[in-house]
Structure formats: C-alpha cells, structure tokens
Design a protein around this motif. Structure first.
Motif, PDB file in Angstrom:
ATOM      1  N   GLU A   3       0.847  -1.188   0.000  1.00  0.00           N
ATOM      2  CA  GLU A   3       0.000   0.000   0.000  1.00  0.00           C
ATOM      3  C   GLU A   3       0.885   1.241   0.000  1.00  0.00           C
ATOM      4  O   GLU A   3       1.991   1.215   0.551  1.00  0.00           O
ATOM      5  N   PRO A   4       0.409   2.340  -0.580  1.00  0.00           N
ATOM      6  CA  PRO A   4       1.223   3.565  -0.562  1.00  0.00           C
ATOM      7  C   PRO A   4       1.542   4.003   0.867  1.00  0.00           C
ATOM      8  O   PRO A   4       0.712   3.899   1.763  1.00  0.00           O
ATOM      9  N   LEU A   5       2.747   4.462   1.065  1.00  0.00           N
ATOM     10  CA  LEU A   5       3.172   5.017   2.336  1.00  0.00           C
ATOM     11  C   LEU A   5       2.694   6.461   2.410  1.00  0.00           C
ATOM     12  O   LEU A   5       2.400   7.079   1.389  1.00  0.00           O
ATOM     13  N   THR A   6       2.661   6.997   3.617  1.00  0.00           N
ATOM     14  CA  THR A   6       2.387   8.418   3.794  1.00  0.00           C
ATOM     15  C   THR A   6       3.616   9.027   4.434  1.00  0.00           C
ATOM     16  O   THR A   6       4.133   8.510   5.425  1.00  0.00           O
ATOM     17  N   THR A  20      12.234  10.845   0.520  1.00  0.00           N
ATOM     18  CA  THR A  20      11.439  10.702  -0.704  1.00  0.00           C
ATOM     19  C   THR A  20      12.315  10.233  -1.866  1.00  0.00           C
ATOM     20  O   THR A  20      11.869   9.454  -2.706  1.00  0.00           O
ATOM     21  N   ASP A  24      11.640   6.865  -3.939  1.00  0.00           N
ATOM     22  CA  ASP A  24      11.604   6.883  -5.405  1.00  0.00           C
ATOM     23  C   ASP A  24      12.561   5.841  -5.974  1.00  0.00           C
ATOM     24  O   ASP A  24      12.202   5.085  -6.886  1.00  0.00           O
ATOM     25  N   ASN A  27      11.274   2.531  -5.780  1.00  0.00           N
ATOM     26  CA  ASN A  27      10.013   2.412  -6.510  1.00  0.00           C
ATOM     27  C   ASN A  27       8.851   2.056  -5.583  1.00  0.00           C
ATOM     28  O   ASN A  27       8.003   1.237  -5.908  1.00  0.00           O
ATOM     29  N   LEU A  28       8.849   2.686  -4.405  1.00  0.00           N
ATOM     30  CA  LEU A  28       7.759   2.496  -3.442  1.00  0.00           C
ATOM     31  C   LEU A  28       6.774   3.659  -3.581  1.00  0.00           C
ATOM     32  O   LEU A  28       7.186   4.823  -3.581  1.00  0.00           O
ATOM     33  N   PRO A  29       5.493   3.377  -3.676  1.00  0.00           N
ATOM     34  CA  PRO A  29       4.507   4.456  -3.793  1.00  0.00           C
ATOM     35  C   PRO A  29       4.308   5.168  -2.459  1.00  0.00           C
ATOM     36  O   PRO A  29       4.356   4.536  -1.401  1.00  0.00           O
ATOM     37  N   TYR A  30       4.111   6.470  -2.527  1.00  0.00           N
ATOM     38  CA  TYR A  30       3.884   7.243  -1.312  1.00  0.00           C
ATOM     39  C   TYR A  30       3.116   8.520  -1.623  1.00  0.00           C
ATOM     40  O   TYR A  30       3.071   8.978  -2.759  1.00  0.00           O
ATOM     41  N   THR A  31       2.526   9.077  -0.577  1.00  0.00           N
ATOM     42  CA  THR A  31       1.842  10.359  -0.625  1.00  0.00           C
ATOM     43  C   THR A  31       2.546  11.280   0.356  1.00  0.00           C
ATOM     44  O   THR A  31       2.867  10.864   1.467  1.00  0.00           O
ATOM     45  N   ARG A  78       8.117  -6.197  -0.181  1.00  0.00           N
ATOM     46  CA  ARG A  78       7.410  -6.077  -1.457  1.00  0.00           C
ATOM     47  C   ARG A  78       7.963  -7.100  -2.447  1.00  0.00           C
ATOM     48  O   ARG A  78       7.211  -7.753  -3.156  1.00  0.00           O
TER      49      ARG A  78
END
Length: 86
Positions: A3-6, A20, A24, A27-31, A78
């Motif tokens: 799941e995307p990280l915050t 960040t 990047d 390649n981990l998704p985050y907000t 992951r």
C-alpha cells in the motif's frame, strides 16, 4: 502489493528530501503531506509523539527521520512477500 506510504514533511527538510528520494529509488509508492499546510495532520503527529520529520507511515509500522534501513525492509517485503498464513 505494498500500500502507498504516507510521508509527513516540512519545507526545506533535508531528511524529508533524502527519504522521498530513497522511496523513489526503491520504486515504493507514497503520498506527501506538508505539515505546514495541514494543521490536522500536524496535530496528529504531535499526539503520536513525533517531534521531528519526516514521519513515514506504512500499514503496520511508522518512524521519523531518514531511515534507509526501514525503507530497505519494506522494499524486501514487497519483493519477497511471505506466503499467507506464515
């Protein structure tokens, strides 16, 4: 799938930028949430006892500061998830 990280940040924060960039590179998704513009998030971070940024929140873990070791662990999870039930 992870799941995307915050990532809770502040402007001009070197550790936030390093975090960040590492996310990047992995390649981990985050907000990103800027604590100077989101007072509710800022209050929440204080309630949880965080006094420095960045604060990274994953589904089962959270931390503050630049932690490449924890980013690597999330990346490994992951890339090599354990079978269900273990």
């Amino acid at each position: 799938m992870i799941e995307p990280l915050t990532v809770y940040t502040l402007p001009n924060c070197m550790q936030c930028t390093m975090t960040t960039r590492a996310l990047d590179a992995a390649n981990l998704p985050y907000t990103v949430i800027d604590l100077t513009t989101d007072t509710r998030a800022s209050d929440l971070m204080h309630q949880f006892g965080y006094t420095s940024v960045p604060v990274v929140v994953a589904s089962v873990v959270s931390w503050s500061g630049f932690r490449p070791d924890l980013i690597a662990k999330i990346t490994a999870l992951r890339d090599h998830p354990s079978p269900a039930g273990e």
